[in-house]
Design a protein around this motif. Structure first.
Motif, short mmCIF file in Angstrom:
data_model
loop_
_atom_site.label_atom_id
_atom_site.label_comp_id
_atom_site.label_asym_id
_atom_site.label_seq_id
_atom_site.Cartn_x
_atom_site.Cartn_y
_atom_site.Cartn_z
N ILE A 1 -29.08 62.63 -29.61
CA ILE A 1 -28.47 62.08 -27.71
C ILE A 1 -28.67 60.71 -28.25
O ILE A 1 -28.10 59.84 -27.44
CB ILE A 1 -29.67 62.41 -27.28
N CYS A 2 -29.87 59.96 -28.48
CA CYS A 2 -29.94 58.67 -28.57
C CYS A 2 -28.60 57.65 -29.03
O CYS A 2 -28.04 57.00 -29.19
CB CYS A 2 -31.36 57.98 -29.05
N LEU A 3 -28.18 58.95 -30.73
CA LEU A 3 -27.14 58.20 -31.35
C LEU A 3 -25.65 58.56 -30.12
O LEU A 3 -24.71 57.16 -30.52
CB LEU A 3 -26.38 58.98 -32.24
N ALA A 4 -25.76 59.89 -29.45
CA ALA A 4 -24.65 59.20 -28.88
C ALA A 4 -24.41 58.72 -27.22
O ALA A 4 -23.63 58.11 -27.26
CB ALA A 4 -24.63 61.10 -28.06
N ASN A 5 -25.56 58.24 -27.16
CA ASN A 5 -25.62 56.98 -25.36
C ASN A 5 -25.09 56.00 -26.46
O ASN A 5 -24.44 55.18 -26.20
CB ASN A 5 -27.19 57.15 -24.89
N ARG A 6 -25.53 55.57 -27.78
CA ARG A 6 -25.07 54.76 -28.30
C ARG A 6 -23.89 54.76 -28.40
O ARG A 6 -22.72 53.45 -28.20
CB ARG A 6 -26.23 54.68 -29.03
N SER A 7 -23.56 55.40 -28.62
CA SER A 7 -21.99 55.58 -28.74
C SER A 7 -21.56 55.41 -28.00
O SER A 7 -20.13 54.48 -27.86
CB SER A 7 -22.00 56.61 -29.59
N ALA A 8 -21.44 55.85 -26.17
CA ALA A 8 -21.20 55.31 -25.55
C ALA A 8 -20.87 53.47 -25.25
O ALA A 8 -20.00 52.76 -25.14
CB ALA A 8 -22.00 56.00 -23.89
N ALA A 9 -22.26 53.55 -25.74
CA ALA A 9 -22.26 51.77 -25.38
C ALA A 9 -21.27 50.47 -26.83
O ALA A 9 -20.35 49.91 -26.12
CB ALA A 9 -23.82 51.13 -25.70
N LEU A 10 -21.30 51.39 -27.97
CA LEU A 10 -20.88 50.88 -28.72
C LEU A 10 -18.88 50.67 -28.64
O LEU A 10 -18.28 50.04 -28.45
CB LEU A 10 -20.68 51.38 -30.16
N TYR A 11 -18.35 52.24 -27.61
CA TYR A 11 -17.02 52.51 -27.35
C TYR A 11 -16.60 50.96 -26.08
O TYR A 11 -15.65 50.64 -26.19
CB TYR A 11 -16.84 53.63 -26.51
#
Ligand SMILES: [Zn+2]
Ligand SMILES: [Zn+2]
Length: 477
Positions: A121-131
């Motif tokens: 979940i932490c990775l997925a949230n980070r992927s949103a910021a990276l997007y």
């Protein structure tokens, strides 16, 4: 150069206690010893050197800290402060327990889904910021890593949709189409109102229809702005030297008894010419950079990937983590070593060992025992830069060191071997004679290199990595 005895950390007290415990006669006996092997054996035989309780010590994971950082990241993301969100999510990713190996079994039994999915979940949230930061290269890597680590199935459609969108930005239309197909498949698991589900379905199907009925779907070249290039190694000026493959034709390497080994210009050398480039045998990251750079390739980490067990080190990618055998050995003792205050030279010596399995040194044992190490500088043989013997042949300078200095270094080596024994490094080599042989061999390697490194580090002190094959010194005689 700061010696170990001047550094903070517990090693200096350990060394002092061992030194104090031996009589003048014993020390005289040590000072008369001629070989590294004998010196190490002597130190191992001292009772005081075993008066230290070495235990694995490393910074582990913390679900609580990961949760705090993730929630702080969510707040920043909500305020569209994507850079700060990225920083906080990265801290959460590093602290979150990774469901793999023993840990996975543990949490599977206790069946706590929150723990199991925290990392993903932490990775997925980070992927949103990276997007939103248009860091698509890292975004797609985070999504893949999250999907491989038990990301909740009811949310998977969202990640696949994000992946499809960014792949289409990257003109990777085949993968984008596949990701939309996955999004549609996982939408069945999503917990949402019927209307909402239909809305998502319609959106995904619109894209799929475009891919499936439109012109031939293919991958185009990824736009330059989304590519992460590896560091460029400069070309040697004037072409490659035929014997010294890492050097330019513009120099040659000579040897004589007075000068030792030295480089001479074969032709005019202009400012800016590249004369030597080479992969280092071993390299270590400065401790000050542990929180910002990759342990393996030393790149700064935009979206760090953590070790699966500790939170002390970072990698720039899953690939760098997978290829860091040395860290699987060092991981449980890393903070113990840092806490000892040992110098970067000693870390480098240790890395030479931990980057190869023990079987590598066992295979080399015969070669290392040869009395006459080959002198290669003046013969016509091609200098193979990947040959470990080239490193082993570097000068130790032990004849110029005081007995106190030698003793100090030997105690460090005993400490390193004791620490290594707390890792899985010697696993499988249980038979006592086998283990003794390996220990003695490793002692020899570590001691020689501790010496070699010190003299080399003084040459290349400003670099993060030290290359030992730049021919700066004499060869051991
Ligand atoms: Zn890396
Ligand atoms: Zn680790």
């Amino acid at each position: 150069m700061v010696e170990d005895k001047d550094r903070p950390g517990f090693f200096k007290d350990y060394h002092r206690a061992v030194r104090k415990a031996i009589s003048n006669d014993q020390f005289n006996e040590f000072s008369k010893l001629k070989t590294n092997d004998d010196r190490i054996r002597f130190c191992f035989s001292l009772p005081a050197i075993h008066d230290i309780d070495i235990k694995p010590y490393f910074r582990g994971k913390s679900e609580k800290e990961a949760l705090e950082k993730k929630e702080a990241g969510n707040k920043c993301f909500g305020r569209k402060n994507n850079l700060e969100a990225l920083r906080l999510y990265s801290q959460a990713v590093v602290k979150a327990p990774v469901p793999s190996g023993k840990y996975w079994k543990l949490i599977k039994e206790s069946a706590d889904p929150k723990k199991m999915t925290m990392y993903a979940i932490c990775l997925a949230n980070r992927s949103a910021a990276l997007y939103h930061l248009r860091e698509y290269h890292y975004c797609v890597k985070d999504i893949d890593e999250a999907l491989e680590h038990h990301y909740p199935k009811e949310l998977k459609y969202k990640l696949y949709k994000r992946k499809a969108r960014l792949l289409s930005h990257m003109k990777q239309h085949v993968e984008a189409r596949d990701a939309y197909r996955q999004a549609l498949k996982w939408l069945d698991w999503a917990k949402m109102e019927r209307e909402k589900r239909i809305e998502h379905q319609t959106d995904i199907q619109k894209w799929l229809k475009m891919y499936e009925t439109g012109k031939v779907v293919k991958n185009w070249d990824i736009p330059e702005c989304y590519i992460e290039h590896p560091p460029v190694i400069p070309e040697l000026t004037g072409g490659r030297n035929e014997r010294f493959l890492s050097a330019s034709k513009k120099i040659d390497i000579h040897y004589d008894n007075n000068m030792g080994r030295y480089a001479v210009a074969s032709e005019d050398i202009e400012p800016g010419d590249v004369l030597v480039t080479e992969q280092p045998f071993a390299s270590v990251l400065n401790r000050e950079e542990f929180g910002s750079h990759c342990q393996k390739c030393f790149k700064t980490t935009k979206a760090p990937i953590p070790c699966k067990k500790c939170s002390s080190v970072l990698f720039c990618s899953v690939e760098c983590r997978q290829s860091s055998y040395f860290h699987t050995i060092e991981c449980p003792i890393l903070d113990l070593l840092v806490g000892s205050g040992m110098s970067i030279n000693c870390f480098l010596a240790l890395r030479l060992v931990t980057q190869k399995p023990v079987s590598y040194f066992l295979d080399m044992k015969e070669k290392l025992n040869e009395e006459d190490l080959k002198e290669i500088t003046n013969n016509k043989e091609v200098y193979d830069p990947s040959d470990f013997m080239r490193l082993y042949n570097l000068v130790c300078h032990s004849q110029f060191r005081t007995a106190e200095d030698l003793f100090h270094r030997c105690v460090m080596i005993v400490f390193l071997i004791k620490a290594l024994k707390k890792t899985k490094y010697f696993d499988g080599k249980g038979s006592s004679s086998g283990e003794c042989a390996v220990r003695s061999l490793l002692s020899l390697v570590l001691l020689s290199h501790c010496f070699g490194f010190s003299s080399l580090k003084e040459w290349f002190d400003t670099r993060l990595e030290y290359n030992f094959r730049r021919y700066p010194g004499h060869q051991k005689k």
